[in-house]
Design an enzyme around this catalytic site. Structure first.
Site, short mmCIF file in Angstrom:
data_model
loop_
_atom_site.label_atom_id
_atom_site.label_comp_id
_atom_site.label_asym_id
_atom_site.label_seq_id
_atom_site.Cartn_x
_atom_site.Cartn_y
_atom_site.Cartn_z
CD GLU A 44 42.66 46.51 38.81
OE1 GLU A 44 41.73 45.72 38.54
OE2 GLU A 44 42.54 47.48 39.58
CB THR A 45 43.12 39.54 36.27
OG1 THR A 45 44.26 39.14 37.05
CG2 THR A 45 42.96 38.57 35.11
#
Length: 255
Positions: A44-45
């Site tokens: 995830e970013t």
């Protein structure tokens, strides 16, 4: 544009779950955010409008898609911004509170599962796992086995991505002192074969284990290769998820 790499749900560098955190000066183009997430290749970013008035708009992207809820990238973002912060997200308002000694508690919606039959695709994809119970939450399938060793050794087949769910959580009673249960999480349909530590999965794990163990405060250990610990407090339809985080790198995006 400032960018950080943060290991979440750990106080040890190069453990837990790494997340990208991008501090936006203004709302960003969705395609650009997806391209950045694909470039960074973390599970995830997070993209947060850090200068906006609270609640700060926050979005999360895997390398292939945007998701509705992410625990470890929210913890990473709160860590970067000082620990205490309220975010506006696709899952509503999420409040993070610094509780001392590096711990941050996140107030998340609980996602209790409903019992379902084990789909033949699921059984085949988890060959070797003695499936005792299956539940379906809003996002994930929860698979319970009695044997912690099976959680540690399971190697799901690629067909797991065919299931109509974000992913699959495999869990069992703990074989570690001071830990209530262990788990591993697999999200191939979202471009993440195995997530090292998944905060949002504990929104489903907490209600299940709270009922089974008869306690509202729990400690879970995700036994991926990197590993991570999540403290939980179940309160009605909310779950407090508490963890630590470590900043690994900081810099600037140039594109």
């Amino acid at each position: 544009m400032r960018m950080y790499i943060v290991d979440a749900f750990t106080d040890t560098p190069f453990a837990g779950n790494p997340a990208g955190v991008v501090l936006l000066d203004a709302p960003a183009d969705e395609e650009w955010m997806q391209a950045v997430a694909a470039e960074l290749k973390h599970s995830e970013t997070a993209f947060v409008e850090a200068n906006a008035p609270e609640p700060n708009p926050l979005r999360w992207f895997t390398p292939t898609t945007e998701v509705d809820l992410c625990g470890h990238a929210t913890l990473a973002t709160a860590h970067v911004l000082g620990g205490s912060r309220t975010f506006e997200t696709r899952s509503g308002m999420l409040t993070c509170t610094a509780t001392g000694d590096g711990w941050v508690e996140m107030d998340f919606p609980a996602d209790p599962g409903d019992p379902v039959e084990a789909d033949p695709t699921l059984v085949d994809a988890l060959a070797g796992v003695d499936i005792q119970h299956v539940e379906r939450g809003v996002s994930d399938l929860l698979v319970v086995t009695a044997d912690a060793a099976q959680v540690r050794t399971v190697r799901p087949k690629a067909s797991l991505a065919e299931l109509p769910a974000r992913g699959v959580i495999v869990t069992a009673p703990s074989d570690i002192e001071g830990i209530d249960f262990i788990s591993r999480c697999f999200f191939p349909g979202a471009g993440v074969d195995e997530d090292p530590v998944t905060g949002s999965a504990h929104c489903t794990l907490a209600p299940y284990w709270a009922q089974r163990l008869g306690k509202r405060e729990l400690v879970g250990r995700q036994v991926s290769a990197r590993g991570g610990t999540v403290r939980m407090t179940l309160s009605g339809d909310r779950v407090g998820l508490t963890g630590r985080a470590v900043t690994i790198a900081r810099g600037e995006l140039c594109a």
